[in-house]
Design a protein around this motif. Structure first.
Motif, mmCIF file in Angstrom:
data_model
loop_
_atom_site.group_PDB
_atom_site.id
_atom_site.type_symbol
_atom_site.label_atom_id
_atom_site.label_comp_id
_atom_site.label_asym_id
_atom_site.label_seq_id
_atom_site.Cartn_x
_atom_site.Cartn_y
_atom_site.Cartn_z
ATOM 1 N N ASN A 1 0.820 -1.209 0.000
ATOM 2 C CA ASN A 1 0.000 0.000 0.000
ATOM 3 C C ASN A 1 0.854 1.259 0.000
ATOM 4 O O ASN A 1 0.532 2.251 -0.674
ATOM 5 C CB ASN A 1 -0.943 0.003 1.214
ATOM 6 N N LEU A 2 1.955 1.242 0.766
ATOM 7 C CA LEU A 2 2.852 2.400 0.765
ATOM 8 C C LEU A 2 3.472 2.620 -0.616
ATOM 9 O O LEU A 2 3.717 3.753 -1.032
ATOM 10 C CB LEU A 2 3.963 2.205 1.804
ATOM 11 N N ASN A 3 3.693 1.494 -1.334
ATOM 12 C CA ASN A 3 4.294 1.573 -2.658
ATOM 13 C C ASN A 3 3.391 2.271 -3.672
ATOM 14 O O ASN A 3 3.850 2.750 -4.710
ATOM 15 C CB ASN A 3 4.637 0.163 -3.148
ATOM 16 N N ALA A 4 2.079 2.316 -3.362
ATOM 17 C CA ALA A 4 1.159 3.039 -4.234
ATOM 18 C C ALA A 4 1.312 4.547 -4.062
ATOM 19 O O ALA A 4 0.887 5.328 -4.928
ATOM 20 C CB ALA A 4 -0.284 2.626 -3.927
ATOM 21 N N ARG A 5 1.965 4.978 -2.963
ATOM 22 C CA ARG A 5 2.132 6.406 -2.681
ATOM 23 C C ARG A 5 3.577 6.881 -2.812
ATOM 24 O O ARG A 5 3.825 8.030 -3.177
ATOM 25 C CB ARG A 5 1.636 6.706 -1.263
ATOM 26 N N TYR A 6 4.513 5.996 -2.494
ATOM 27 C CA TYR A 6 5.919 6.395 -2.475
ATOM 28 C C TYR A 6 6.727 5.530 -3.440
ATOM 29 O O TYR A 6 6.352 4.407 -3.754
ATOM 30 C CB TYR A 6 6.500 6.280 -1.067
ATOM 31 N N SER A 7 7.873 6.042 -3.862
ATOM 32 C CA SER A 7 8.694 5.350 -4.855
ATOM 33 C C SER A 7 9.379 4.122 -4.246
ATOM 34 O O SER A 7 9.546 4.010 -3.023
ATOM 35 C CB SER A 7 9.761 6.292 -5.410
#
Length: 421
Positions: free
Chosen positions: A289-295
């Motif tokens: 889920n974090l990867n959907a927001r951060y590189s």
């Protein structure tokens, strides 16, 4: 006009249905794969090698060789450009890897006891030579099977599901070896392993044969230079390789320390590793889920202090009880390494040009593979050198030194290299 709209809707539904089928196959293939790899790796691999009579240096070599052979992926990435189809070479090389790895269980039946370790190493090295080809083909195929928009979440969910299954079999495997010590326990494990190897190979026959975009270069050297000249790729790769080298000085030998130096039984070690896997599973979804927001790069940096902290925690064995520290250290390591592995994979298949992806992934695997090879190899030798030193230097002394160096490396170079571009 209506006919055109209907046709477009039909094509869109057909494409969506095909993508879902591809994702289902990729997930189903992982089920038997994670079971046999769980029972052939970790504490089971170390335990089987100890049963065969291996010492710490030989164990370090076995743990290291799987990554060193990744150098061959550079040649494989060039040669697959000449393939008309990826599917059947994938089935062949993956199948040979599974079969040869499974043959390690036949060593006590085929060879005299003084040849057991050498025979195991021959089968093991041969298996992972075939895997160097299979890995390039699989990475190339799976990157085309999984749409870019859903990669982070799909692999997060897939990894969570499969690791939950791996956790169950890790615990069951530990129970089997504790209840049936020695040859009988390993025989039961290899029966399960062979069933799963057979099922895994069968599922690969259902993989789609997707056309792939070939490199714009037709010669090896120009193709090889593409990733080498890409500083945004090479700098993170070299940094991550140095971090993996430090990590692999100690982490692959945890099972050796727990079995030989701390005299912890298989079931307890399985519980410790199950705890690590549970926290790894929980982290997959969070990192996805974090990867959907951060590189990928930014999140990779965030995983580094987590891994370093887990290694440093071994140093607290000098003042705190044994098992609580080991469980806590493995919990934290699970969170860190789960994110690292998932994000490094996404970095390989997501932050690289599609037409050159096989060579980019091969370059990453080769560089990190060499670093990961020398890590446990040197770590195993160091354990041999310090065998006569005070016991604490072997149990947690190395971890303290390595953890401090990792923190220094992360703070000095990691921030600069893994920043968003």
């Amino acid at each position: 006009m209506r006919g055109i709209v209907k046709m477009r809707l039909f094509n869109k539904r057909r494409k969506t249905s095909q993508q879902r089928r591809h994702l289902t196959i990729a997930t189903l293939e992982g089920v038997p794969s994670v079971i046999f790899q769980t029972l052939l790796g970790g504490q089971f691999l170390t335990g089987f090698l100890l049963y065969l009579g291996a010492n710490s240096e030989q164990i370090g070599f076995v743990l290291a060789i799987t990554t060193f052979v990744n150098i061959a992926q550079l040649a494989v990435a060039f040669l697959i450009q000449r393939l008309n189809s990826r599917k059947w070479p994938l089935v062949f090389f993956v199948g040979m890897h599974r079969l040869l790895w499974g043959f390690t269980g036949l060593v006590p039946f085929l060879f005299s006891q003084d040849k057991w370790v050498q025979a195991f190493i021959v089968f093991y090295v041969a298996a992972f030579l075939f895997n160097t080809v299979g890995a390039v083909l699989w990475n190339s195929t799976i990157s085309d099977m999984v749409p870019p928009k859903v990669r982070g979440r799909y692999f997060g969910i897939r990894n969570t599901m499969l690791n939950a299954l791996g956790t169950l079999f890790m615990f069951l495997g530990g129970m089997i070896l504790d209840h049936y010590p020695g040859s009988q326990g390993f025989l039961y494990l290899y029966i399960i392993i062979w069933i799963c190897i057979t099922a895994n190979i069968i599922v690969f026959f259902f993989y789609p044969d997707i056309p792939f975009e070939r490199s714009t270069e037709s010669k090896f050297i120009p193709m090889l230079k593409k990733p080498l000249r890409d500083s945004s790729f090479m700098k993170p790769t070299l940094f991550l390789a140095s971090f993996l080298f430090l990590q692999n000085l100690v982490v692959p030998l945890y099972s050796y320390v727990m079995l030989e130096l701390l005299h912890i039984n298989y079931q307890t070690i399985s519980l410790i590793n199950v705890t690590q896997t549970v926290f790894m599973m929980a982290s997959f979804y969070v990192w996805g889920n974090l990867n959907a927001r951060y590189s990928n790069r930014r999140l990779l940096f965030w995983t580094l202090p987590v891994i370093a902290t887990s290694i440093l925690l071994w140093g607290t064995l000098s003042i705190f009880p044994l098992l609580p520290i080991l469980f806590t250290a493995q919990m934290i390591f699970g969170v860190g390494v789960g994110g690292f592995n998932q994000l490094a994979f996404n970095f390989m298949i997501g932050d690289t040009p599609k037409s050159e992806r096989p060579m980019y992934t091969a370059m990453y695997s080769a560089i990190t593979g060499v670093a990961s090879f020398f890590g446990p190899l040197i770590g195993g030798k160091v354990y041999g050198w310090i065998d006569h030193w005070p016991n604490w230097t072997q149990i947690y002394g190395m971890q303290l030194v390595v953890g401090i160096i990792m923190i220094l490396l992360m703070m000095s170079l990691g921030r600069r290299i893994l920043r968003d571009t």
